[in-house]
Every structure is written in structure tokens, then in C-alpha cells.
Design an enzyme around this catalytic site. Sequence first.
Site, PDB file in Angstrom:
ATOM      1  CB  SER A  77      -0.949  -0.080   1.139  1.00  0.00           C
ATOM      2  OG  SER A  77      -2.105   0.988   1.013  1.00  0.00           O
ATOM      3  CG  ASP A  91      -2.728   4.144  -1.491  1.00  0.00           C
ATOM      4  OD1 ASP A  91      -3.298   4.222  -2.570  1.00  0.00           O
ATOM      5  OD2 ASP A  91      -2.755   3.265  -0.499  1.00  0.00           O
ATOM      6  CG  ASP A 115      -2.786  -0.385  -2.460  1.00  0.00           C
ATOM      7  OD1 ASP A 115      -2.906   0.564  -2.095  1.00  0.00           O
ATOM      8  OD2 ASP A 115      -3.538  -1.359  -1.978  1.00  0.00           O
ATOM      9  CG  ASP A 130      -5.975   1.009  -0.758  1.00  0.00           C
ATOM     10  OD1 ASP A 130      -5.259   1.650  -0.649  1.00  0.00           O
ATOM     11  OD2 ASP A 130      -5.997  -0.278   0.021  1.00  0.00           O
TER      12      ASP A 130
END
EC number: 5.4.2.10
Length: 449
Positions: free
Chosen positions: A104, A243, A245, A247
Site C-alpha cells: 500500500s 497511494d 496500490d 485504494d
Amino acid sequence: MSARKYFGTDGIRGRVGQGVISADFVLRLGNALGRVLTQIRGKRPLVLIGKDTRISGYMFEAALEAGLVAAGADVQLIGPMPTPAIAFLTSTLRADAGVVISASHNPHYDNGIKFFSAEGEKLDDATEAAIEAALDAPFHTVESERLGKAIRTRDAIGRYIEFCKASVARGFTLKWLKMVLDCAHGATYHIAPMLFRELGAEVVVIGAAPDGLNINAGVGSTHIDNLAAKVREYGAHLGIAFDGDGDRVLMADDQGNPVDGDDLLYVLARSWQASGRLTGTVVGTLMTNYGLEQALAALNIPFQRAKVGDRYVHQALVEGGGTLGGETSGHLLCLDRATTGDGIVSALQVLEALGRDGHSLRKALSSLSKVPQKTVNVRLDGGAAKAIVEAANVQQALQQAQAAVQGRGRAFLRPSGTEPVVRVTVEADDARLMQDTLDRLSGAVRDAA
């Protein structure tokens, strides 16, 4: 449910090469997942594997693939894609599970594994427990004729872009918008610029040149000041930052003021209420600013708090029949559009709301007054954080702090579950009251430690 050995609230995460974040463990993890899915499904399972742009993703992708194929599972390799894209593709491609290799918003030297069910939702506790149990069993390779196969999926980007476009009205356009887009050198780097340009926006792109080591490095939603400066430099209407990733999403307004998840939740709640789209209760977390709670109350919009973590926000929404929730960090859930937190889809929902309400993010937030909030991490020399929080003198200090800010804010303690730390948070409509109350409460925690 018994304590988890490997899984946290959002999969498995840590420093690459240390503990479970190693190639040999991930090989066994893939094998365990394949065996569990075969047992549950009663047939050869299909598993999707996606990843972000950090360099260790290549190693873990290969390890997962080998473990799954050895267990008799077929694999589709998606490559670098946002985490929510894997959730969507797992469902639409009729896979039995989806796996994302990502840490993440963490730096490149961390990585992790998170799972999605066949429905594109976070894996349930029972299945995670079964995988943990299977990890303690020996690695198993099926007979040669039952080995799985692995292929690369070539049309994943197009499928996901069309899914994102379908989350807004058919006539939706961004021809009015000049924006700065920060992709954090992460999983949205090749998708988000294409999508927003296809919708008509003039896009200035930063953080879209991943090299395996620069993910989240000075860019993205954890470095929003960089986005804010670029918005001012280019005279953009707003900026959007994801961010690593994809999400999470945060923004900056036309003056470069940072716009967090609480702000975006307010924009969506107010717009959805006006359009009749809002259903059920809006869900935030313990960290959601008291000012947002008050602003929603003024609009007669019901609001509740869940524990920190998008898993808990999702659970509260499902249980309460709501569709809108989120965290201050930028995890937003629009459950009538996506099964999980999706930065791109959430950004589109905000832009659609702005298109209806005058195009100005700053003006859309003019009626929201957040209160000063601060958190102090008190590190403990000894003793468990939970025991410190429950100590009589600490509880007395907490009650006094809550009385001091009653009707004007909140005071609460959060013991860390992973380190010897108690997080002390106070917010109030007056900065001096907030700071004085925080000093007294954190001092009581230090004295007890």
C-alpha cells in the site's frame, strides 16, 4: 475467533526478507491457498495475481504462482494493477480468489499479500483461518496431470477503465477540469492518466515513472504537500493523489489546501443526499474529525464510527445498509459502485459531485468546519498497552479529559496491538483547550507506564 498467526486486519505485511515476507513463505502461502480453495470449491480453482510496482513484487509473484500451480490451481497473472482493480477482475473473470502483492502506502522495502474472495470482497475470517492452518501442513505437489497452468491476462487495463467509467453517469465529462494527478509511482501510473484524459480533463501527471524503488517516495497521498505545490504551480482547479496500490485518494483544492478523507466524505454525503442517492448511515472511524460529525448532524445525515481500518468500515456499512463510508487517510467506500475502497472510483464520485455543484472543491467544503485534532504516541517502557489504558488512574484521567471537551470535541485512547504504544487523541473546537487536555491525558498515560 482465535488470534491470527499471520494475517493482520488487511492481509500480511512487513519488511522484505524478514519474517513471513520472504520468497519461501510466499511459496508455501500460495500452496496453502490453492489447497484450501480446491477443498472449498471441489474443483480446480482459478486465482488472479496482481501487484503494485515495487521491485520485490516480481519475486513474490513467481513464488505465489509456483505454490498455486503445485497445488493444482490455475493462475492468471495481471501484472501491476491497483488493488481495487484486482477485486473487480476477480469477480468479473469468475475467479475463485484474487491476490494482491502490495504494501500500500509503505516504502519499497516493505511488501505484503492481501486476498479477495470470488465476489471481490475481503476474504472472510473462516477462509483466512483455513489458510493459516494449511500453512502448518507440509507443502504439497499434485500429480503432473493435475498441475495448474499460468497465463498472463492482456485486457485487464481496458476492462478496469471501463468499470471505472461505468461508476459515473453516461454523459459525465471532465472537459471543465485542469488537474494535477499524482500516481505515487505506483499501481495507478499507467491507468489513471489515461482514464482522466479520456474523460476530457487536462492532466498534469507526476509520480508516474516507477522504477521499482521509488513507490511512495516523496509522492502520493502520504506526501500531499508535493501535490499541493504542483496545483499552485500549474494553476490547476484541483489535484488528486493516490497511494502506491490505488485504494486511497486525497486531494488538494485550487489554492493548494490539502483535502483529506473526512473532507471528501462530506462532499459526497452532502451531494448524495441532495440527489437522493444516499442510503443508510454514513460510516467513519474513531479518527474521523468531530467537525464532520457535527456538519453531517446539521444536515440530518446519520453518522456512526467504526474501528480504524477499512475492513471495519465495510462491515458497519453492510450491517447498517449504508453505502458511503471512509477514513481520514483517504480510504473511501462507495459500495453502490465498488466492493472495496477504490481510489479512482472514489475520485470520480467526487468529481461528479463537483460537476453538479459548481465545479469548486474549495466552495464545496466551505460549510465544513473541522476542529483541531492531535494524536500523541506514548511509548511504554514496560507492560502491555491495553493494561495501561485500563489502569484506574488512566481511566480517571480519560474521564476528566472527556468531560473537559464534552460537546466541543472528543478524547480517547487506543492501545496498539503490535507495539508497546498508547495513542492519545484529543480534538476540540478550541486549539488551546485541545492542547491542554492532550497534555494532561498523555501525561497520565506516561505516569502509568
